[in-house]
Design a protein around this motif. Structure first.
Motif, PDB file in Angstrom:
ATOM      1  N   ALA A 122     -21.109   8.414  40.802  1.00 22.21           N
ATOM      2  CA  ALA A 122     -21.615   7.144  41.813  1.00 22.21           C
ATOM      3  C   ALA A 122     -20.815   6.018  42.007  1.00 22.21           C
ATOM      4  CB  ALA A 122     -23.323   6.927  40.981  1.00 22.21           C
ATOM      5  N   LEU A 123     -20.199   5.264  40.701  1.00 23.50           N
ATOM      6  CA  LEU A 123     -19.309   4.495  40.984  1.00 23.50           C
ATOM      7  C   LEU A 123     -18.145   4.932  41.914  1.00 23.50           C
ATOM      8  CD1 LEU A 123     -18.835   1.523  40.049  1.00 23.50           C
ATOM      9  CD2 LEU A 123     -17.816   2.542  38.026  1.00 23.50           C
ATOM     10  N   MET A 124     -17.501   5.738  41.651  1.00 19.73           N
ATOM     11  CA  MET A 124     -16.340   6.159  42.473  1.00 19.73           C
ATOM     12  C   MET A 124     -16.624   6.250  43.843  1.00 19.73           C
ATOM     13  SD  MET A 124     -14.358   8.887  40.053  1.00 19.73           S
ATOM     14  CE  MET A 124     -12.810   9.019  40.424  1.00 19.73           C
ATOM     15  N   ILE A 125     -17.876   6.838  44.243  1.00 20.53           N
ATOM     16  CA  ILE A 125     -18.265   7.072  45.656  1.00 20.53           C
ATOM     17  C   ILE A 125     -18.412   5.657  46.338  1.00 20.53           C
ATOM     18  CG2 ILE A 125     -19.704   8.051  47.173  1.00 20.53           C
ATOM     19  CD1 ILE A 125     -19.702  10.509  45.663  1.00 20.53           C
ATOM     20  N   THR A 126     -19.353   4.697  45.567  1.00 21.68           N
ATOM     21  CA  THR A 126     -19.630   3.320  45.811  1.00 21.68           C
ATOM     22  C   THR A 126     -18.313   2.565  46.239  1.00 21.68           C
ATOM     23  OG1 THR A 126     -21.526   3.568  44.407  1.00 21.68           O
ATOM     24  CG2 THR A 126     -20.988   1.333  45.095  1.00 21.68           C
ATOM     25  N   LYS A 127     -17.495   2.695  45.412  1.00 20.43           N
ATOM     26  CA  LYS A 127     -16.137   1.971  45.728  1.00 20.43           C
ATOM     27  C   LYS A 127     -15.681   2.508  46.927  1.00 20.43           C
ATOM     28  CE  LYS A 127     -15.275  -0.934  43.292  1.00 20.43           C
ATOM     29  NZ  LYS A 127     -16.133  -2.219  43.559  1.00 20.43           N
ATOM     30  N   LEU A 128     -15.485   3.814  47.052  1.00 17.61           N
ATOM     31  CA  LEU A 128     -14.771   4.381  48.313  1.00 17.61           C
ATOM     32  C   LEU A 128     -15.468   3.909  49.291  1.00 17.61           C
ATOM     33  CD1 LEU A 128     -13.852   7.921  47.595  1.00 17.61           C
ATOM     34  CD2 LEU A 128     -12.428   6.214  48.314  1.00 17.61           C
ATOM     35  N   GLU A 129     -16.956   3.871  49.429  1.00 15.45           N
ATOM     36  CA  GLU A 129     -17.441   3.607  50.636  1.00 15.45           C
ATOM     37  C   GLU A 129     -17.210   1.975  50.948  1.00 15.45           C
ATOM     38  OE1 GLU A 129     -21.483   6.257  50.377  1.00 15.45           O
ATOM     39  OE2 GLU A 129     -21.501   4.236  49.631  1.00 15.45           O
ATOM     40  N   GLU A 130     -17.150   1.294  49.921  1.00 20.76           N
ATOM     41  CA  GLU A 130     -16.809  -0.234  50.287  1.00 20.76           C
ATOM     42  C   GLU A 130     -15.402  -0.239  50.888  1.00 20.76           C
ATOM     43  OE1 GLU A 130     -17.062  -2.264  46.386  1.00 20.76           O
ATOM     44  OE2 GLU A 130     -15.725  -3.840  47.042  1.00 20.76           O
TER      45      GLU A 130
END
Ligand code: SF4
Length: 394
Positions: free
Chosen positions: A168-176
């Motif tokens: 979840a954290l990795m995807i959140t950062k990528l989206e950002e």
């Protein structure tokens, strides 16, 4: 046949260094990274030449200091493969590398705090039509408060996954990060999301492939020494590639990066995602029936084939008559051992029976002669061989 996921395509390189396409219908490319200092110009050039000769499609160099980006101006005219500048922390290094003529930038926006600086790099790449790899690494992601709600949302989505919080954290950062690039109307992006855990690598890339159509750079970060890093890398990368996910790869070892290139290519050959350019070597593991010093012979054959054979000739080296004849049938050039001798076949036809000490020389001579015949159009690779008869030792 592996059905590859359709992604956007980015183009890296120029006519002087070669053009590599990543994504779309382009073959999966193999990347690696130099292990020495970029500012040691002669050594850096020599290492890039070595990696390109091993088959690297792209070579990345670290540019932590200004002397490294300055060195790029001298390095780039001397090499023949597209160069990627690896930038962490200092956006000026990216701008200097772009100015020096580098072909692609690797950026982890999480390591550059000022968003205006990241936008400056994006605009510089946009002007020069240079792609950027946007990467998150498990070890370098830091939570940001403003994305907490999205993070919690994704954590709920992955609540059944043991690694759900990290994914979840990795995807959140990528989206950002990607939002930032999209705001600049920049789409020449390649995405990576590396972890040290092979299972996280599989899960996170699967999720990313559902969410973005940008090409994906696959890798396991800090995979360790080659002895264990091979399995650690090939398991998740092979799994993802078999599922059609992945447009470019880097295997990373705590070792000479030539091995990264060789193993990456071998994996792609095995999966049918690249066409083999050199010999394919088959060899038995040996057992109590062994008739010659096979381990040494195999290593000698492997090295010589890498240097001398440039066609995908299938060569088999087998330790005795048990499986030897079977492999000889399927190989273009083959030897199986018997009674301290080697029986050599070319496309199923017996051509020699020599003592152990002459095996290497004769086998290589047959490989070279076969290659010449193929080049002249007098033989075809992989032609069905004649059945080998047993026993054959005379
Ligand atoms: S080919 Fe012969 S020596 Fe090699 S593993 Fe098979 S049985 Fe053993």
């Amino acid at each position: 046949m592996i059905q590859r996921r359709k992604t956007r395509q980015v183009t890296v390189g120029d006519t002087a260094h070669g053009i590599v396409r990543i994504g779309g219908d382009a073959p999966v490319s193999v990347q690696t990274m130099t292990s020495g200092y970029t500012h040691e110009i002669d050594k850096c050039v020599a290492e890039i030449h070595k990696l390109a000769a091993a088959g690297a499609d792209l070579v990345r160099v670290a540019v932590p200091e200004k002397k490294d980006t300055q060195a790029l101006k001298e390095i780039l005219p001397q090499v023949k493969v597209p160069i990627v500048a690896d930038v962490h922390f200092h956006f000026q290094r990216a701008l200097e590398a772009i100015e020096a003529g580098v072909h692609k930038i690797r950026l982890n926006p999480g390591n550059i705090n000022d968003r205006a600086q990241v936008r400056e790099v994006i605009q510089a790449c946009k002007q020069r039509k240079l792609p950027i790899r946007v990467g998150v690494n498990e070890g370098s992601i830091v939570e940001r408060r403003d994305k907490q709600r999205r993070l919690q949302e994704l954590e709920r989505v992955f609540s059944d996954n043991k690694h759900g919080a990290l994914i979840a954290l990795m995807i959140t950062k990528l989206e950002e990060y990607i939002e930032l690039f999209q705001e600049e109307d920049f789409h020449d992006i390649v995405i990576s999301a590396k972890s040290i855990d092979p299972i996280v690598v599989i899960d996170v890339y699967r999720e990313i492939s559902k969410r973005f159509d940008y090409p994906l750079h696959l890798g396991v970060t800090h995979a360790g020494p080659k002895e264990t890093g091979t399995i650690r890398s090939v398991v998740p990368l092979g799994h993802l590639l078999c599922s059609g996910i992945g447009d470019t790869i880097r295997i990373s070892y705590a070792n000479d990066p030539v091995y990264e290139v060789q193993d990456g290519l071998e994996m792609l050959y095995c999966l049918g995602l690249r066409t083999r350019t050199g010999a394919e070597l088959i060899a038995c593991p040996t057992c109590g029936r062994i008739q010659v010093d096979l381990f040494k012979l195999v290593q000698d054959v492997r090295k010589a084939l890498a240097e001398e054979i440039h066609l995908p000739i299938k060569v088999a080296v087998m330790g005795c008559v048990v499986n030897g004849p079977g492999e000889c049938e399927g190989a273009d050039v083959a030897i199986f051992a018997g009674d301290r001798r080697g029986i050599i076949y070319v496309q199923g036809e017996k051509v020699a029976n020599v003592p152990e000490e002459e095996i290497l020389e004769r086998l290589l001579a047959e490989c070279r002669a076969f290659q010449d015949r193929v080049i002249r159009g007098e033989a075809k690779l992989g032609q069905k061989a004649v059945k080998v008869l047993l026993p054959v030792i005379q």
